[in-house]
Design an enzyme around this catalytic site. Structure first.
Site, PDB file in Angstrom:
ATOM      1  CD  GLU A  15      -7.356  49.274  18.133  1.00 46.66           C
ATOM      2  OE1 GLU A  15      -6.141  49.164  18.407  1.00 46.66           O
ATOM      3  OE2 GLU A  15      -8.239  49.422  18.998  1.00 46.66           O
ATOM      4  CB  SER A 186      -4.228  51.404  16.785  1.00 43.46           C
ATOM      5  OG  SER A 186      -3.944  50.110  17.274  1.00 43.46           O
ATOM      6  CG  ASN A 311      -2.476  50.515  25.405  1.00 42.48           C
ATOM      7  OD1 ASN A 311      -3.257  50.804  24.505  1.00 42.48           O
ATOM      8  ND2 ASN A 311      -1.608  51.392  25.904  1.00 42.48           N
ATOM      9  CB  SER A 320       4.882  45.127  19.536  1.00 35.65           C
ATOM     10  OG  SER A 320       4.104  44.998  18.371  1.00 35.65           O
TER      11      SER A 320
END
Length: 359
Positions: A15, A186, A311, A320
């Site tokens: 990521e 992700s 998360n 986001s």
């Protein structure tokens, strides 16, 4: 005296690019009239790089990839610690914008604890258990929080009895199902499988990223998310959801789909909104979270709510879901959100420093 902020990004993780996107937005949003900002880039090989105080907003994401002074992780880490962090003076906080292993999993958090430096986000324990999907699911199950049926497979077990494990997954989970590396985000390394051939391929792919994986049944429903923020008395945002065309919300869908639509607040009945927020706060406390987290759910057609995952450091660019949910919940702007998270970090650090370590 200005607060000194050491922004960590990049990392030895699949990521890596996601982290750079986050850092680009954050570095351009921190109020440098109030804070001294020190970008700290960690390469794909785990080398640490810092060129000192940020003198201007970065123009391109590519500019964030700094060059290490040596080829030893220990050497470069030591240089950053001695030359910059230990010499910072005054009040300092580490802002780890790291996603996945070697950053979101408690490793960097443990380093900060050893150094006695305040840091944003979850602590060692909560970072580790939220990133490990299998451990997290065990906690959720013990607490009676509904989730999809799942099965955990370890690499050594797969090597010894792959055929038998395939049969057990088909019998216990069925198709379609999802195969996921246990400690990655992700949607990297995740496969949606509709038959035994795809299942085997999905398992082999997932084992390229982790030595433990989780296989889950597919829940036919909407994906609802909620942002949580705070330490001892956390707050939950209004829920949100992405409206997308793909059956499987994979990496490409999340980051490359130009037609992706964000719906905040999500169009759900008030009773569902309340259940989502209450359950998110329960899961946040169950995982000993602090600072921030995003809690993801599935909502099926019958109105049943399934917790998907937590998360510990969600996507944090200007577009986001996490920052947008807060902006549309109580008007918290992006820069103000960063300030709140740093305040939570400093408060938690002060509380921990007050704990006695001798009789």
């Amino acid at each position: 005296m200005k607060l000194k902020i050491f922004v960590l990004y990049g990392g030895k993780s699949p990521e890596h690019e996601v982290s750079l996107r986050t850092a680009f937005t954050v570095l351009g949003s921190i109020d440098r009239r109030k804070h001294d900002v020190y970008p700290v880039y960690i390469t794909r090989d785990g080398l640490w790089c810092c060129e000192g105080l940020l003198d201007r907003r970065p123009d391109r994401i590519e500019d964030l990839a700094l060059q290490p002074e040596a080829r030893s992780a220990a050497h470069t880490l030591g240089t950053v610690l001695i030359r910059w962090i230990s010499e910072a003076g005054g009040q300092a906080v580490v802002l780890p914008l790291l996603h996945g292993a070697n950053g979101e999993d408690g490793t960097v958090q443990g380093l900060c604890e050893l150094l006695g430096v305040a840091y944003v986000g979850n602590g060692v324990l909560s970072a580790a258990i939220t990133l490990d999907k299998e451990v997290s699911k065990r906690l959720l199950k013990q607490a009676g929080i509904e989730q999809a049926e799942y099965r955990c497979i370890r690499l050594e077990d797969w090597r010894q009895r792959a055929v038998r494990l395939m049969e057990e997954v088909e019998s216990e989970i069925g198709f379609p199902c999802y195969v996921k590396p246990a400690s990655l985000g992700s949607s990297i390394g995740i496969s949606r499988c509709e038959d035994a051939i795809q299942l085997r391929q999905g398992i082999e792919t997932a084992f390229q990223y982790d030595s433990k994986l989780v296989i889950e049944e597919e829940i036919d429903g909407r994906e609802i998310q909620v942002a949580v923020m705070g330490n001892e008395r956390p707050l939950a945002s209004l829920p949100g959801e992405f409206i997308h065309r793909s059956r499987f919300f994979d990496f490409e869908s999340k980051y490359l789909d130009k037609e992706l639509v964000m719906s905040v607040p999500a169009a759900v009945p008030p009773e569902v909104t309340e259940r989502v927020r209450v359950t998110a706060l329960k899961a946040y406390g169950l995982h000993e979270c602090s600072g921030l987290a995003r809690v993801d759910f599935f909502l099926n057609k019958e109105g049943r709510l399934f917790l998907n995952e937590i998360n510990a450091f969600p996507g944090f660019t200007g577009t986001s879901m996490y920052p947008v949910m807060w902006e549309r919940t109580d008007g918290t702007a992006y820069g103000e959100l960063i300030e709140k998270l740093m305040d939570y970090a400093l408060t938690r650090h002060a509380d921990r420093q007050a704990v006695r370590h001798a009789r």
